[in-house]
Design a protein around this motif. Structure first.
Motif, short mmCIF file in Angstrom:
data_model
loop_
_atom_site.label_atom_id
_atom_site.label_comp_id
_atom_site.label_asym_id
_atom_site.label_seq_id
_atom_site.Cartn_x
_atom_site.Cartn_y
_atom_site.Cartn_z
N ILE A 125 0.85 -1.19 0.00
CA ILE A 125 0.00 0.00 0.00
C ILE A 125 0.88 1.24 0.00
O ILE A 125 1.90 1.29 0.69
CB ILE A 125 -0.93 -0.01 1.24
N GLN A 126 0.50 2.24 -0.77
CA GLN A 126 1.24 3.50 -0.81
C GLN A 126 1.36 4.05 0.62
O GLN A 126 0.37 4.04 1.37
CB GLN A 126 0.53 4.52 -1.69
N PRO A 127 2.53 4.54 1.00
CA PRO A 127 2.71 5.04 2.37
C PRO A 127 1.65 6.05 2.83
O PRO A 127 1.20 5.99 3.97
CB PRO A 127 4.11 5.67 2.34
N ARG A 128 1.22 6.94 1.95
CA ARG A 128 0.23 7.95 2.35
C ARG A 128 -1.13 7.34 2.67
O ARG A 128 -1.94 7.96 3.35
CB ARG A 128 0.09 9.01 1.26
N ASP A 129 -1.37 6.13 2.18
CA ASP A 129 -2.66 5.47 2.38
C ASP A 129 -2.64 4.46 3.53
O ASP A 129 -3.68 3.92 3.89
CB ASP A 129 -3.08 4.75 1.10
N PHE A 161 -6.27 2.56 10.47
CA PHE A 161 -7.26 3.08 11.41
C PHE A 161 -8.67 2.62 11.03
O PHE A 161 -9.50 2.35 11.91
CB PHE A 161 -7.18 4.60 11.51
N GLY A 162 -8.95 2.50 9.74
CA GLY A 162 -10.25 1.98 9.30
C GLY A 162 -10.44 0.54 9.76
O GLY A 162 -11.53 0.16 10.21
N THR A 163 -9.39 -0.26 9.65
CA THR A 163 -9.45 -1.65 10.12
C THR A 163 -9.68 -1.68 11.62
O THR A 163 -10.51 -2.45 12.12
CB THR A 163 -8.17 -2.40 9.73
N PHE A 164 -8.97 -0.84 12.35
CA PHE A 164 -9.13 -0.78 13.80
C PHE A 164 -10.56 -0.39 14.17
O PHE A 164 -11.18 -1.01 15.05
CB PHE A 164 -8.14 0.22 14.41
#
Length: 76
Positions: free
Chosen positions: A11-15, A21-24
């Motif tokens: 995954i691109q670092p910025r993403d 956090f979405g997974t969390f």
């Protein structure tokens, strides 16, 4: 039942942080996932501590030098 893994190496670092956090946020209290990364995610730990202090657990399962695996759990 095994915990899901989120491998962010492709995954691109910025993403990465938004994905993590979405997974969390999708976890129920008591749930966890395994983060797989290509470097020590210590800055992510600080980000979690700044925004979600007291609501997460952080446990290194593997600490490099090529792969880091961290179990991130939702405690509250």
């Amino acid at each position: 039942m095994s915990e899901p893994q989120l491998d962010v190496r492709a995954i691109q670092p910025r993403d990465r942080h938004p994905q993590i956090f979405g997974t969390f946020e999708s976890l129920a209290v008591g749930g966890a996932f395994i983060l797989v990364n290509d470097h020590d995610p210590k800055p992510l730990y600080y980000h979690f501590n700044a925004e979600r202090a007291g609501t997460f657990g952080w446990e290194y399962l593997e600490d490099g030098p090529e792969v880091w695996r961290v179990r991130i759990s939702r405690t509250a």
